[in-house]
Design a protein around this motif. Structure first.
Motif, mmCIF file in Angstrom:
data_model
loop_
_atom_site.group_PDB
_atom_site.id
_atom_site.type_symbol
_atom_site.label_atom_id
_atom_site.label_comp_id
_atom_site.label_asym_id
_atom_site.label_seq_id
_atom_site.Cartn_x
_atom_site.Cartn_y
_atom_site.Cartn_z
ATOM 1 N N GLY A 5 5.562 39.457 56.616
ATOM 2 C CA GLY A 5 6.957 39.303 56.137
ATOM 3 C C GLY A 5 7.176 38.684 54.949
ATOM 4 O O GLY A 5 8.185 38.995 53.863
ATOM 5 N N TYR A 6 6.429 37.709 54.835
ATOM 6 C CA TYR A 6 6.711 36.964 53.274
ATOM 7 C C TYR A 6 6.330 37.855 52.371
ATOM 8 O O TYR A 6 7.092 37.965 51.064
ATOM 9 C CB TYR A 6 5.827 35.491 53.521
ATOM 10 N N LYS A 7 5.325 38.380 52.666
ATOM 11 C CA LYS A 7 4.754 39.358 51.708
ATOM 12 C C LYS A 7 5.864 40.355 51.052
ATOM 13 O O LYS A 7 5.837 40.804 49.736
ATOM 14 C CB LYS A 7 3.469 40.001 51.790
ATOM 15 N N LEU A 58 -6.198 43.200 40.826
ATOM 16 C CA LEU A 58 -7.789 43.158 40.796
ATOM 17 C C LEU A 58 -8.246 41.960 40.146
ATOM 18 O O LEU A 58 -9.196 41.479 40.686
ATOM 19 C CB LEU A 58 -8.565 44.482 40.026
ATOM 20 N N LEU A 59 -7.703 41.590 39.066
ATOM 21 C CA LEU A 59 -8.028 40.287 38.601
ATOM 22 C C LEU A 59 -7.649 38.927 39.456
ATOM 23 O O LEU A 59 -8.084 37.754 39.239
ATOM 24 C CB LEU A 59 -7.587 40.014 37.224
ATOM 25 N N GLY A 60 -6.678 39.359 40.374
ATOM 26 C CA GLY A 60 -6.216 38.106 41.045
ATOM 27 C C GLY A 60 -5.228 37.065 40.084
ATOM 28 O O GLY A 60 -5.405 35.846 40.494
ATOM 29 N N LEU A 61 -4.637 37.797 39.624
ATOM 30 C CA LEU A 61 -3.852 36.886 38.611
ATOM 31 C C LEU A 61 -2.341 36.320 39.232
ATOM 32 O O LEU A 61 -1.942 35.402 38.824
ATOM 33 C CB LEU A 61 -3.321 37.820 37.524
ATOM 34 N N THR A 62 -1.910 36.980 40.233
ATOM 35 C CA THR A 62 -0.813 36.598 40.913
ATOM 36 C C THR A 62 -0.830 35.336 41.432
ATOM 37 O O THR A 62 -1.869 35.000 41.943
ATOM 38 C CB THR A 62 -0.229 37.510 42.047
ATOM 39 N N PRO A 63 0.156 34.387 41.384
ATOM 40 C CA PRO A 63 -0.121 33.075 41.872
ATOM 41 C C PRO A 63 -0.259 33.071 43.335
ATOM 42 O O PRO A 63 0.301 33.766 43.939
ATOM 43 C CB PRO A 63 1.363 32.486 41.435
ATOM 44 N N PRO A 64 -1.029 32.255 43.692
ATOM 45 C CA PRO A 64 -1.488 32.316 45.350
ATOM 46 C C PRO A 64 0.022 31.949 46.247
ATOM 47 O O PRO A 64 0.611 31.226 45.824
ATOM 48 C CB PRO A 64 -2.552 31.337 45.457
ATOM 49 N N THR A 65 -0.035 32.797 47.125
ATOM 50 C CA THR A 65 1.107 32.504 48.018
ATOM 51 C C THR A 65 0.753 31.431 49.068
ATOM 52 O O THR A 65 -0.175 31.393 49.509
ATOM 53 C CB THR A 65 1.560 33.826 48.356
ATOM 54 N N LYS A 66 1.915 30.830 49.410
ATOM 55 C CA LYS A 66 1.680 29.638 50.357
ATOM 56 C C LYS A 66 1.397 30.090 51.868
ATOM 57 O O LYS A 66 0.653 30.050 52.560
ATOM 58 C CB LYS A 66 2.984 28.938 50.399
ATOM 59 N N LYS A 67 2.346 31.303 52.168
ATOM 60 C CA LYS A 67 2.283 31.937 53.495
ATOM 61 C C LYS A 67 1.494 33.318 53.140
ATOM 62 O O LYS A 67 1.590 33.873 52.231
ATOM 63 C CB LYS A 67 3.551 32.010 53.939
ATOM 64 N N HIS A 68 0.959 33.723 54.402
ATOM 65 C CA HIS A 68 0.094 35.183 54.294
ATOM 66 C C HIS A 68 0.811 35.829 55.168
ATOM 67 O O HIS A 68 -0.011 37.038 55.548
ATOM 68 C CB HIS A 68 -1.359 34.705 54.692
#
Ligand SMILES: [Zn+2]
Ligand SMILES: [Zn+2]
Lengths: 1087, 219
Positions: free
Chosen positions: B74-76, B61-71
């Protein structure tokens, strides 16, 4: 380097500790010699009679019932009818008072005074031997707790009485196989109020009704356990006492006319329900004596004693039951139980008061003579006085009997006076803590710890200005005290002279340290501030917090019992702290991905990520080895009796006891394998650093004596493991080998250690005359040019140049071998880089094998783990030093930080447990005394030292090897890290330990600091266990846990400080040898 | 400076603490005979599950997870898979450490592993939430200059508190008091839990009082 001041400072430090320990132990541990003789029926002769058998006469009582209610305090036994609101422990035993008032000629109730230590085991010893047992009754065997002194149970058995015992199983340990019938119940669980009592009650009445007994001993524990658990002021105590009241009533109802009943407590209890000390609440128990037939003339009269000492029970019971008084009894017969002279009552055969007293006095006098010929702890003047008193009394008595007169009451009084004064003399000698000595010992130890701490922090300053002042002051104070004592008392007590000497030097030292610190602070140098040393933020860092926790753990009996695991836990915690701390400081990982740092803050040349990564992985690998050996070492522990469900390690029992031959072979192969690994690891290490090339004595020891010693060991194990019946025809050969092999090993060990001492250098020189082949950057030395200068000055100039050559040659000659044919240096010295550590390592290796010889074979595995752990600790220390110097941390001289020293000293304790030892007397491995001496010894010094070496093997090894902590970072130094800063341009040199010679001042101060830190940690542990013994001297476990722990800790300190001194002396010896070598080298090279 | 962030941190911590509380209370109502000592493993798992769920939800919710390069999906998915793997490996790691510290090897392996799960959900899971499945970053965070946001500092504090709590929890085990909470692993898990809750309280407070001294490099 300053060898002598360093050694004398350390010696002095140890001496102060020793004085502190000596004083405290002298005040706390009461020691007495056991007389190993027994009385016989012929001893107790009456004057004028034919030499006949005393025991053949008819005794006053044929049978006796002894009900011991543990911790039956006098307050519990009294009955006060006016007390309308009794506390839970009051008025709960009305049977005693009722009987005494209803049948005054049948019964008596007295306070029954115990002598300290008021613990159950000592008390049982006390009222069966009639002596004053101390904590250490020096007898024939420490190993079992069985009473060897003459005692009532033994005497009863001798005259053929059937003694039936039920209750507290302590008796069964004290008198194994002495009872006609024995029903012991476990006494260990203090929380259990009923098992023992109910067990007794199941059998007591049926036994009494039957005819299968003469003396019945029943020891109830419920009251004592109730006190420990709830305290006396608790309803549970009321229930327990009421139950006991019922028991006494039923026993009285079942007594027959020829039976004596004694109900007694062994000691009292404090208001919290504990005991062990010497307060009146703990010492005053109750004794109730009853016989169905009258034995007192009437109600209690004037002449009756107010208090009965516990020692008096033994002679009284002995004479009433018709046995001789045990040899070492110092008690006095209870006169009211014997009829006065001339008034022989119905009970025929009973002794009159004077006869009983005479037999008693003769026995006491005989004991006193024997004891004073064995031990010297009774003051001679009081001995002479007692002897005088006895001869007067005896001549008077004998003349009275010869003339047939009835003895006068004065004679009775003087016989009693004699007995009383003997008992008082013995009590003063044996049964009194000395609180002043204890306090003085505590004080001295505390100051000694402080001293060690400051010495380790200010070693550089203090080493510079050490002088003779402390010795002079100590001598003056000692002599002054001696003089004062002579004037005031007429004799000198050495302990107090030592105490004043130690205290005065401590005060002087602390004052000097304070002054020099302020002087340094004024000069503006960055010496550690006095105040900053004692702030919580400095003291509570993990490296000091861990020893603090360790010391605190010594104050709890549970932690002492679980000590082996506790120490392992702490070592593991501190070891894990090392990489975590390094990572916190950002030193564990190469900071390459951090552009900010790489750009500006650090000289990039000092930091290559691959080097850092290599060091970190070394560190983590060594941590793995350390953790692995820590975990495996847990499987070599022994078991204390307090640890309920515990299996001692299978490796602890010698191979010859193993039945399964396959297991035996497996164990043997494992042991030999680890023995071989130990030897080869050491030799590999030495070869790796080039120490096996020369032809010196040390190298001879490493090449030949080390393997030979291990072969000896392996053969010895094989021989001692052979089952005796399998090779009958070889029996003689086997017994010869059992004698010869260990002795040969001892000789080899001695020879090896001696050779190392004699010629500790392991440097191999290869000199090349061709000057052209020298390093180009080095100008050819112009020795001859300096003709006008004195040899001293010449040396000063020359030695640095030799060093340069050495460095160069070391670098090339050792590691790159013969690759650079063209650019070969003039002098190649192999093994110069580890010139200090190699002999020390070899010394420890040999010593370790020697100590292993004294252990059971299976311990070879544990010794291997010890070696691995040592190596892992050294490498972790070296890698973390390297990592911080790689990242450009300021080099702190050669100082060894607290963390490795703490780990080192905790590991010593850890392997004390992991070699199967425990801080209890039954766990001492007595078998060590017979290694090489299968037929026993004549003296006591040799077996005692063998057992000491066996017990403290791990402490010895770690203490001797302690200086390695100083050398190892230098041995493992990374090229171009330190030297890059120190020597400017010639960055790539590997100087290793020779760097120590470049700054001898720092070398000696670092060595002093290291030793002082090690001594501090060991000393703090001694101090903590001394505190535990002093504070908890009333604790239930004091004689079982804390006092043995104190003795082991103190002896461990003694042994490890001596070993530390040996290690330091060896280093100094090497230093002297290296200096001489350089001196010899200079003229060679200059020619 | 980061008043807003500190406030959101405090409230998220309050939510996590409340979930711990609920995880203790709710089974007590639902399951008959539930108690923290008596049915310790049940409590342990319910708390672990609650903390895991709530932490993941809050950090999402807080958006703490580091931003991923790909969206890409499969990557997720692979990231999710790696996170699960890390969770499991961390459990194993803690189990091994506990055994090395002296936990019985075979006898109560289930208890030891449960404690390892609890420790993982209190420490490693937070690392996963804040830093993602990246061991290098995990190691980097635990250094003096390694924190790059107040969430990293908070992570340092809570993890240290939890581990120290678990370590201290081992201390009463050898004592002969015969209390129910001295049984392995009750005291350690209680210690870890208390340490964790302390960390939850201390972290925002500490950051709040030291916000002047704290400087972070940009991510
Ligand atoms: Zn007792
Ligand atoms: Zn007791």
């Amino acid at each position: 380097m300053k060898g002598l001041p360093l050694l004398s400072l350390l010696l002095w430090m140890c001496a102060v500790y020793f004085v502190g320990i000596y004083l405290f132990v002298g005040g706390f541990l009461l020691v007495r010699l056991e007389v190993n003789r027994t009385s016989t029926c012929r001893d107790a002769l009456q004057p004028g009679e034919e030499p006949g058998d005393f025991c053949r006469g008819r005794p006053r009582f044929r049978r006796a019932v002894l009900l011991i209610i543990d911790a039956l305090k006098m307050d519990f036994a009294r009955f006060d009818p006016n007390n309308t609101t009794p506390r839970p422990y009051e008025n709960k035993l009305p049977v005693l008072e009722e009987t005494v008032s209803a049948k005054p000629s049948h019964s008596r109730l007295y306070p029954f005074r115990a002598d300290p230590p008021t613990t159950t085991m000592q008390r049982i010893k006390g009222f069966t031997t009639g002596s004053l047992p101390t904590f250490v009754d020096v007898g024939n065997n420490f190993a079992s707790s069985a009473i060897l002194e003459d005692n009532l149970i033994h005497q009863l058995g001798q005259v053929g009485k059937r003694v039936v015992f039920m209750g507290d199983d302590t008796w069964e340990n004290l008198f194994p196989k002495k009872f006609y019938r024995s029903l012991p119940f476990p006494s260990f669980n203090v929380k259990d109020l009923h098992t023992v009592d109910n067990g007794i009650l199941q059998h007591l009445y049926t036994t009494m009704v039957g005819d299968e007994w003469d003396v019945l001993v029943a020891h109830f524990l419920g009251v004592d356990h109730c006190g420990h658990r709830f305290g006396p002021d608790h309803p549970a105590m009321a229930d327990k006492l009421t139950q006991m009241d019922g028991v006494i009533r039923s026993v009285i109802n079942r007594l027959q006319n020829d039976t004596l009943l004694v109900v007694m407590g062994d000691h009292g209890m404090t208001d919290t329900g504990d005991h062990g000390g010497e307060s009146q609440k703990e010492t005053d128990a109750a004794i109730f004596i009853y016989s169905p037939s009258p034995m007192f003339p009437g109600p209690p009269s004037q002449g009756e004693p107010d208090v009965v000492p516990q020692t008096d029970l033994v002679p009284t019971l002995a004479l009433l039951l018709g046995t001789p008084i045990p040899y070492s009894s110092v008690g006095q017969v209870l006169l009211p139980l014997f009829p006065p002279h001339g008034q022989k009552q119905a009970a025929a055969g009973s002794l009159s008061q004077q006869e009983a007293l005479w037999i008693n006095a003769k026995q006491v006098n005989r004991f006193l003579e024997t004891y004073s010929s064995m031990a010297k702890d009774i003051p001679p003047e009081s001995l002479a006085q007692l002897k005088d008193q006895f001869s007067r009394v005896s001549s008077e008595y004998l003349s009275t009997v010869a003339e047939g007169r009835s003895p006068s009451s004065e004679l009775t009084a003087s016989l009693r006076a004699y007995l009383t004064s003997v008992r008082d003399t013995c009590r003063v000698t044996w049964a009194r803590f000395n609180p002043f000595k204890m306090a003085a010992g505590l004080c001295i130890l505390m100051f000694a710890c402080l001293m060690c701490f400051f010495l380790s922090e200010l070693s550089l300053v203090l080493l510079r200005e050490s002088g003779m002042a402390p010795v002079v002051v100590a001598l003056a104070a000692g002599v002054f005290t001696a003089g004062g004592q002579l004037l005031a008392q007429g004799y000198v007590e050495v302990a107090w002279c030592l105490a004043s000497a130690a205290l005065s030097t401590e005060v002087l030292f602390l004052w000097k340290a304070h002054r020099s610190r302020t002087a340094v602070a004024k000069n503006g140098s960055n010496a550690p501030k006095w105040a900053s040393l004692l702030t919580p933020s400095y003291l509570l860092t993990p490296p000091l917090l861990v020893p603090l926790l360790r010391c605190a753990s010594l104050l709890s009996d549970s932690y002492v019992i679980a000590e082996g695991r506790v120490v392992t836990f702490l070592v593991l915690s501190l070891a894990l702290y090392v990489p975590i701390h390094l990572n916190w400081d950002g030193l564990l990982l190469p900071p390459s991905h951090d552009p900010l740092k790489a750009a500006g803050l650090l000289p990039s040349s000092a930091l290559s990520p691959s080097v850092v990564r290599k060091e970190s992985s070394t560190l983590l690998a060594c941590l793995g080895v350390l953790v692995g050996s820590l975990y495996l070492s847990l499987s070599f522990h022994g078991c204390r009796e307090e640890q309920g469900s515990c299996q001692p390690s299978p490796f602890l029992s010698p191979l010859s006891r193993l039945q399964n031959s396959q297991m035996k072979n497996l164990h043997y192969i494992l042991s030999v394998f680890s023995l071989g690994l130990w030897t080869s690891l050491l030799r590999r290490c030495l070869r790796h650093y080039g120490n096996l090339n020369s032809s010196g004595a040390t190298v001879f020891a490493a090449r030949w004596i080390l393997p030979l010693l291990s072969v000896c060991l392996g053969l010895h194990w094989a021989v001692s493991a052979t089952p005796e019946d399998s090779f009958r025809n070889l029996a003689e050969l086997i017994s010869l080998a059992q004698l010869a092999l260990p002795r040969a090993a001892f000789c080899l060990l001695g020879l090896g250690l001696f050779l190392i001492w004699l010629d500790p250098l392991t440097v191999f020189m290869k000199a090349r005359a061709s000057a052209s082949a020298r390093g180009s950057s080095l100008p050819p030395p112009r020795y001859r040019a300096s003709t006008g200068i004195s040899p001293q000055a010449e040396l000063r100039h020359l030695i640095p140049q030799i060093y340069q050559q050495m460095r160069r040659s070391l670098d090339d000659g050792e590691l790159s071998g013969g690759n650079e044919v063209d650019n070969r240096p003039a002098v190649e010295a192999y093994g110069l880089g580890t010139v200090y550590s190699a002999p020390l390592l070899l010394f420890c290796g040999l010593l370790g094998l020697g100590l292993l010889l004294l252990h059971p074979e299976g311990m070879a595995l544990s010794f291997l783990l010890l070696l691995l752990e040592m190596g892992a600790l050294l490498h972790i220390h070296a890698s973390s030093t390297n990592l911080s110097s790689l990242h450009g941390a300021p080099p702190g001289g050669f100082n060894v930080p607290w963390t490795p020293v703490v780990l080192w000293s905790l590991a010593a304790t850890q392997f004390f447990h992991a070699t199967g030892h425990l801080p209890t007397f039954p766990s001492i491995q007595w078998g060590a005394a017979f290694v090489g001496f299968p037929d026993g010894h004549t003296g006591t010094i040799l077996p005692a030292s063998l057992v000491t070496l066996n017990t403290f093997a791990s402490q010895i090894l770690f203490a001797v090897a302690c200086p390695l902590l100083l050398f190892w970072p230098l041995v493992c130094e990374v090229r171009g890290s330190r030297s890059g800063r120190a020597c400017g341009d010639e960055g790539e040199d590997a100087v290793m330990e020779i760097r120590l010679r470049e700054s001898p001042q720092q070398f000696s101060s670092a060595l002093l600091q290291l030793s002082a830190r090690y001594l501090f940690i060991q000393g703090a542990q001694v101090f903590a266990s001394v505190c535990a013994a002093a504070i908890l001297r009333r604790h239930l476990m004091v004689w079982k846990v804390f006092a043995p722990k104190l003795m082991f800790e103190a002896s461990a300190f003694l042994v490890s400080s001596v070993s530390l001194l040996i290690g330091v002396t060896l280093v100094l010896r090497v230093d002297v040898a290296v200096s001489r070598w350089f001196k010899r080298l200079v003229p060679d090279a200059s020619r | 400076m980061w008043d807003h962030e500190i406030r959101s941190m405090a409230s998220s911590h309050a939510i996590v603490a409340a979930s711990v509380f609920m995880a203790t209370v709710v089974p007590a109502v639902l399951v008959p005979g539930f108690s923290v000592y008596g049915t310790h493993l049940l409590w342990l798992y319910s708390v672990s599950a609650a903390v895991t769920g709530v932490s993941v939800a809050v950090s999402w919710l807080l958006g703490l997870t580091p931003p991923t390069k790909k969206h890409t999906l499969g990557y997720k998915l692979s990231r999710l898979f790696r996170s699960c793997l890390y969770f499991f490996l961390s459990c194993l790691f803690f189990h091994v450490v506990l055994v090395l510290y002296g936990a019985p090897l075979i006898e109560s392996a289930v208890e030891t592993f449960s404690l390892a799960v609890l420790l993982t959900s209190l420490t490693s899971l937070r690392c996963l939430c804040v830093l993602g499945p990246n061991v290098q970053a995990w190691i980097r965070v635990f250094s003096r200059h390694g924190a790059m946001s107040i969430w990293d500092t908070c992570l340092q504090i809570t993890v240290a508190c939890t581990l120290v709590g678990a370590w201290l929890g081992a201390f009463p085990i050898p004592l002969d008091w015969d209390r129910p909470w001295q049984v392995w692993p009750v005291s350690c898990s209680l210690g870890a839990m208390i340490g964790y809750l302390t960390g939850l309280v201390v972290a925002p407070a500490w950051i709040h009082y030291h916000r002047k001294q704290l400087t972070y490099k940009s991510k």
